[in-house]
Design a protein around this motif. Structure first.
Motif, mmCIF file in Angstrom:
data_model
loop_
_atom_site.group_PDB
_atom_site.id
_atom_site.type_symbol
_atom_site.label_atom_id
_atom_site.label_comp_id
_atom_site.label_asym_id
_atom_site.label_seq_id
_atom_site.Cartn_x
_atom_site.Cartn_y
_atom_site.Cartn_z
ATOM 1 N N PRO A 124 9.830 -11.930 0.404
ATOM 2 C CA PRO A 124 10.636 -10.718 0.586
ATOM 3 C C PRO A 124 10.457 -9.668 -0.503
ATOM 4 C CG PRO A 124 12.001 -12.468 -0.290
ATOM 5 C CD PRO A 124 10.658 -13.083 -0.028
ATOM 6 N N ASP A 125 9.750 -9.982 -1.578
ATOM 7 C CA ASP A 125 9.739 -9.079 -2.734
ATOM 8 C C ASP A 125 9.156 -7.711 -2.410
ATOM 9 O OD1 ASP A 125 10.171 -11.134 -5.351
ATOM 10 O OD2 ASP A 125 9.326 -12.039 -3.552
ATOM 11 N N MET A 126 8.044 -7.670 -1.681
ATOM 12 C CA MET A 126 7.377 -6.392 -1.453
ATOM 13 C C MET A 126 8.170 -5.494 -0.529
ATOM 14 S SD MET A 126 4.968 -4.720 -2.623
ATOM 15 C CE MET A 126 4.333 -6.107 -3.559
ATOM 16 N N LEU A 127 8.850 -6.069 0.448
ATOM 17 C CA LEU A 127 9.693 -5.256 1.328
ATOM 18 C C LEU A 127 10.902 -4.696 0.604
ATOM 19 C CD1 LEU A 127 9.619 -7.331 4.647
ATOM 20 C CD2 LEU A 127 8.338 -5.267 4.081
ATOM 21 N N PHE A 128 11.281 -5.308 -0.523
ATOM 22 C CA PHE A 128 12.351 -4.758 -1.360
ATOM 23 C C PHE A 128 11.817 -3.691 -2.310
ATOM 24 C CE2 PHE A 128 14.849 -8.994 -1.168
ATOM 25 C CZ PHE A 128 15.243 -8.689 0.113
ATOM 26 N N ALA A 179 -3.065 11.740 -13.451
ATOM 27 C CA ALA A 179 -2.067 10.705 -13.722
ATOM 28 C C ALA A 179 -1.641 10.005 -12.437
ATOM 29 C CB ALA A 179 -0.854 11.323 -14.413
ATOM 30 N N GLY A 180 -1.562 10.750 -11.333
ATOM 31 C CA GLY A 180 -1.218 10.129 -10.071
ATOM 32 C C GLY A 180 -2.245 9.111 -9.626
ATOM 33 N N LEU A 181 -3.522 9.436 -9.806
ATOM 34 C CA LEU A 181 -4.578 8.492 -9.445
ATOM 35 C C LEU A 181 -4.501 7.227 -10.281
ATOM 36 C CD1 LEU A 181 -7.238 7.663 -8.061
ATOM 37 C CD2 LEU A 181 -8.442 8.960 -9.841
ATOM 38 N N TRP A 182 -4.363 7.365 -11.597
ATOM 39 C CA TRP A 182 -4.348 6.192 -12.465
ATOM 40 C C TRP A 182 -3.077 5.379 -12.301
ATOM 41 C CZ3 TRP A 182 -8.400 4.117 -14.442
ATOM 42 C CH2 TRP A 182 -9.524 4.890 -14.727
ATOM 43 N N ALA A 183 -1.961 6.024 -12.019
ATOM 44 C CA ALA A 183 -0.725 5.271 -11.782
ATOM 45 C C ALA A 183 -0.850 4.413 -10.530
ATOM 46 C CB ALA A 183 0.456 6.230 -11.664
ATOM 47 N N GLY A 184 -1.356 5.002 -9.460
ATOM 48 C CA GLY A 184 -1.549 4.227 -8.246
ATOM 49 C C GLY A 184 -2.586 3.135 -8.409
ATOM 50 N N LEU A 185 -3.663 3.424 -9.127
ATOM 51 C CA LEU A 185 -4.716 2.427 -9.331
ATOM 52 C C LEU A 185 -4.226 1.275 -10.200
ATOM 53 C CD1 LEU A 185 -7.696 1.932 -8.627
ATOM 54 C CD2 LEU A 185 -8.302 3.042 -10.783
ATOM 55 N N ALA A 186 -3.425 1.583 -11.214
ATOM 56 C CA ALA A 186 -2.883 0.521 -12.068
ATOM 57 C C ALA A 186 -1.956 -0.399 -11.298
ATOM 58 C CB ALA A 186 -2.152 1.141 -13.260
ATOM 59 N N LEU A 187 -1.100 0.187 -10.464
ATOM 60 C CA LEU A 187 -0.189 -0.647 -9.671
ATOM 61 C C LEU A 187 -0.952 -1.441 -8.613
ATOM 62 C CD1 LEU A 187 2.755 -1.425 -9.079
ATOM 63 C CD2 LEU A 187 2.869 0.528 -7.527
ATOM 64 N N ILE A 223 0.832 -1.203 0.000
ATOM 65 C CA ILE A 223 0.000 0.000 0.000
ATOM 66 C C ILE A 223 0.866 1.252 0.000
ATOM 67 C CG2 ILE A 223 -1.748 1.277 1.295
ATOM 68 C CD1 ILE A 223 -2.809 -1.388 2.299
ATOM 69 N N ALA A 224 1.941 1.243 0.776
ATOM 70 C CA ALA A 224 2.852 2.392 0.792
ATOM 71 C C ALA A 224 3.504 2.601 -0.566
ATOM 72 C CB ALA A 224 3.913 2.192 1.869
ATOM 73 N N THR A 225 3.836 1.525 -1.268
ATOM 74 C CA THR A 225 4.406 1.660 -2.614
ATOM 75 C C THR A 225 3.400 2.270 -3.575
ATOM 76 O OG1 THR A 225 5.770 -0.293 -2.189
ATOM 77 C CG2 THR A 225 5.553 0.417 -4.476
ATOM 78 N N VAL A 226 2.143 1.874 -3.462
ATOM 79 C CA VAL A 226 1.096 2.461 -4.307
ATOM 80 C C VAL A 226 0.953 3.956 -4.030
ATOM 81 C CG1 VAL A 226 -1.381 2.457 -4.744
ATOM 82 C CG2 VAL A 226 -0.147 0.297 -4.602
ATOM 83 N N PHE A 261 -2.038 -8.054 -10.878
ATOM 84 C CA PHE A 261 -2.175 -9.339 -10.197
ATOM 85 C C PHE A 261 -0.893 -9.748 -9.492
ATOM 86 C CE2 PHE A 261 -1.554 -13.956 -10.299
ATOM 87 C CZ PHE A 261 -2.580 -14.350 -9.460
ATOM 88 N N GLN A 262 0.249 -9.632 -10.167
ATOM 89 C CA GLN A 262 1.506 -10.053 -9.566
ATOM 90 C C GLN A 262 1.856 -9.187 -8.358
ATOM 91 O OE1 GLN A 262 3.040 -12.766 -10.352
ATOM 92 N NE2 GLN A 262 4.743 -12.530 -8.932
ATOM 93 N N PHE A 263 1.579 -7.898 -8.463
ATOM 94 C CA PHE A 263 1.819 -7.004 -7.335
ATOM 95 C C PHE A 263 0.904 -7.365 -6.175
ATOM 96 C CE2 PHE A 263 1.395 -3.082 -4.911
ATOM 97 C CZ PHE A 263 2.703 -2.645 -4.834
#
Length: 228
Positions: free
Chosen positions: A145-149, A122-130, A104-107, A134-136
């Motif tokens: 460990p992937d998300m903490l990296f 653009a900020g809204l759509w970038a966060g919504l896309a990420l 969530i913090a990365t988004v 599915f993989q995210f």
């Protein structure tokens, strides 16, 4: 002056994009963290190390089945054990919630950077896309460990890019290429690690090349002389 007054009002999701993405991320990521056990192949192994660390209190040497196990960086274990102490017991929720919060913090950070560079929409759509990849999503709801990296790497890449644009470092010296205007720049490798131009080998009467030898090509003159 009249153009601002006649401009259409932005949608509430654009105006409150940070809160909207944070609420949507919490709704998608958090409720299902405790509804399943640790999935093969990675989660059981990592969870066993975190459980041993939780029981022993040894935060320095990760252990699995009594032996040192260093397949992953310790930040993953520390985060899970810290939330386990916070909740009072070791559980799937305690292990997975650090990854979900990091996702969530990365988004939110992606939304912030895209807003600063390209605007609120653009900020809204970038966060919504990420947020809805599915993989995210999968990495954010698993104990891996992937998300903490991902979060510190994303912050570091943005800071590196913005810092190099404002004030180029010594390792990012830029100079105009030969034959081009000074306005166009290219990256120059640091500490003189530039490509060495090797002149083409000129062929003599015997057909063998002469001139500069390529640095990565081994010399066979000594071997041929010893054989003769």
């Amino acid at each position: 002056m009249s153009t601002d007054a006649n401009a259409p009002e932005e949608h509430w999701t654009v105006r409150h994009r940070v809160w909207f993405l944070a609420a949507l991320g919490a709704l998608l990521y958090l409720p299902t963290l405790h509804l399943r056990d640790l999935w093969y192949p990675d989660e059981p192994d990592i969870g066993e190390v975190a459980l041993a660390m939780f029981r022993s209190g040894d935060w320095i040497a990760p252990r699995r089945m009594g032996t040192i196990w260093v397949d992953y960086p310790p930040l993953l274990y520390w985060a899970g054990v810290a939330f386990a102490h916070l909740f009072g017991k070791m559980s799937e929720l305690a292990l997975r919630i650090p990854n979900a919060l990091a996702g969530i913090a990365t988004v939110l950070y992606t939304c912030r950077v895209a807003t600063r560079w390209y605007g609120p929409r653009a900020g809204l759509w970038a966060g919504l896309a990420l947020l809805t990849m599915f993989q995210f999503f999968y990495q954010a709801v698993c104990y891996r460990p992937d998300m903490l990296f991902t979060l510190p790497i994303a912050i570091g890449m943005v800071l590196y890019y913005e810092g190099s644009e404002v004030r180029p470092r010594a390792a990012l010296r830029t100079r105009p290429p030969a034959g081009r205007s000074p306005g166009r720049r290219r990256l120059v490798p640091p500490l003189g690690e530039r490509r060495r131009r090797v002149r083409p080998r000129a062929r003599g009467a015997t057909g063998r090349g002469s001139g500069r030898r390529l640095p990565w090509r081994p010399s066979v003159r000594g071997r041929s002389a010893s054989r003769s």
